[in-house]
Design an enzyme around this catalytic site. Structure first.
Site, PDB file in Angstrom:
ATOM      1  N   HIS A 159      20.563 -29.372  -1.562  1.00  0.00           N
ATOM      2  CA  HIS A 159      21.103 -30.426  -2.419  1.00  0.00           C
ATOM      3  C   HIS A 159      20.074 -30.813  -3.480  1.00  0.00           C
ATOM      4  O   HIS A 159      18.907 -30.425  -3.403  1.00  0.00           O
ATOM      5  CB  HIS A 159      21.473 -31.665  -1.601  1.00  0.00           C
ATOM      6  CG  HIS A 159      22.745 -31.504  -0.834  1.00  0.00           C
ATOM      7  ND1 HIS A 159      22.796 -30.859   0.374  1.00  0.00           N
ATOM      8  CD2 HIS A 159      24.025 -31.888  -1.110  1.00  0.00           C
ATOM      9  CE1 HIS A 159      24.051 -30.866   0.826  1.00  0.00           C
ATOM     10  NE2 HIS A 159      24.803 -31.477  -0.057  1.00  0.00           N
ATOM     11  N   LYS A 163      18.724 -36.571  -3.134  1.00  0.00           N
ATOM     12  CA  LYS A 163      19.413 -36.856  -1.873  1.00  0.00           C
ATOM     13  C   LYS A 163      18.412 -37.386  -0.847  1.00  0.00           C
ATOM     14  O   LYS A 163      17.319 -36.826  -0.688  1.00  0.00           O
ATOM     15  CB  LYS A 163      20.109 -35.600  -1.344  1.00  0.00           C
ATOM     16  CG  LYS A 163      20.981 -35.870  -0.122  1.00  0.00           C
ATOM     17  CD  LYS A 163      21.883 -34.683   0.183  1.00  0.00           C
ATOM     18  CE  LYS A 163      22.741 -34.937   1.410  1.00  0.00           C
ATOM     19  NZ  LYS A 163      23.636 -36.098   1.251  1.00  0.00           N
TER      20      LYS A 163
END
Length: 271
Positions: A159, A163
């Site tokens: 990600h 995040k």
């Protein structure tokens, strides 16, 4: 044809919140009911039409008074943080509305409080709202059921650099699907964060690896590694709009369902 479903959104100043506003406005059968922002947010008081890039004001404004927003809505879509999600679940239970939860990183205690709220509200909770991810979760469950424990299962996810939780909610959703396929408890059969002299891999364990960097929306692979062969089931998210569309679909699907805890497999009819 019934009335439009009135949908409120949390975190309307963020990337997902703005995406949701844009897509709700464009979706037949749904209308924007209101937007919630945290106290002190620079977006408080901003017209939701401006935040959503709709080109015209809606005369609805980002508010930190969650109860006043929720009481005028049929559904709340919530991609926020665990503490806020738990509070919103309680408010949704009071208002008897649909609460769609895309928040990740909830603790066991958080989940227990959400489940308690589901006695009074229709709550749809998922680590991922996309059709593709929920479809591959079904495939992972089938594969894990078909393959014996000599096949090692590893889940690799990547990600964007911002995040804050790991493994991702989607990785955990896929891990849970694999555990269900094998008839085991994920909490007792997972390996995370290997480093140093870890010893041999435990047979039957489900491994997780989390990568972070750049602007990656979401990339997940479930690897089944057997003697002399591997099977990889994967999903690449190219635009967070796929999660927003799934959440809106869930908000509409939940109308009239009554209290209970549901997931995206229920919404999509995959189970």
């Amino acid at each position: 044809m019934g009335a439009d479903v009135k949908i409120a959104v949390t975190g309307v100043g963020g990337r997902m919140g703005r995406t949701l506003l844009s897509l709700i406005d464009a979706m037949p059968g749904a209308v924007i009911a209101g937007g919630i922002e945290a106290k002190g947010s620079p977006h408080l008081g901003t017209d939701l039409g401006i935040l959503g890039g709709l080109g015209t004001p809606l005369n609805l404004y980002a508010s930190d008074d969650a109860l006043s927003v929720i009481k005028d809505a049929d559904a709340l879509i919530d991609f926020s943080v665990p503490a806020a999600t738990v509070a919103f679940a309680g408010l949704a239970a009071q208002a008897r509305i649909v609460h769609v939860i895309g928040t990740t990183g909830l603790s066991d205690d958080d989940n227990a409080r959400v489940e308690a709220a589901a006695r009074h509200a229709t709550i749809i909770r998922s680590g991922n709202m996309s059709l593709g991810v929920n479809l591959i979760a079904s495939l992972v469950r089938q594969a894990a059921r078909a393959l014996d424990p000599s096949w090692d299962i590893e889940i690799v996810e990547m990600h964007h650099r911002h995040k804050v939780d790991a493994p991702s909610g989607t990785a955990l959703l896929l891990g849970q699907a694999a555990a269900e396929g094998r008839g085991i408890a994920l909490s007792e059969n997972s390996e995370r964060g290997r480093d140093g002299q870890t010893g041999a891999r435990a047979e039957g364990a489900i491994g997780f690896a989390a990568l972070r960097g750049g602007s990656v929306v979401g990339d997940h692979q479930v690897v089944f590694a057997g003697p002399s062969e591997r099977i990889t089931i994967g999903h690449i998210a190219e635009d967070r709009a796929i999660f927003a569309r799934g959440a809106i679909k869930a908000a509409v699907w939940g109308q009239g369902k009554g209290p209970g805890l549901f997931n995206m497999a229920d919404v999509l009819g995959l189970d």
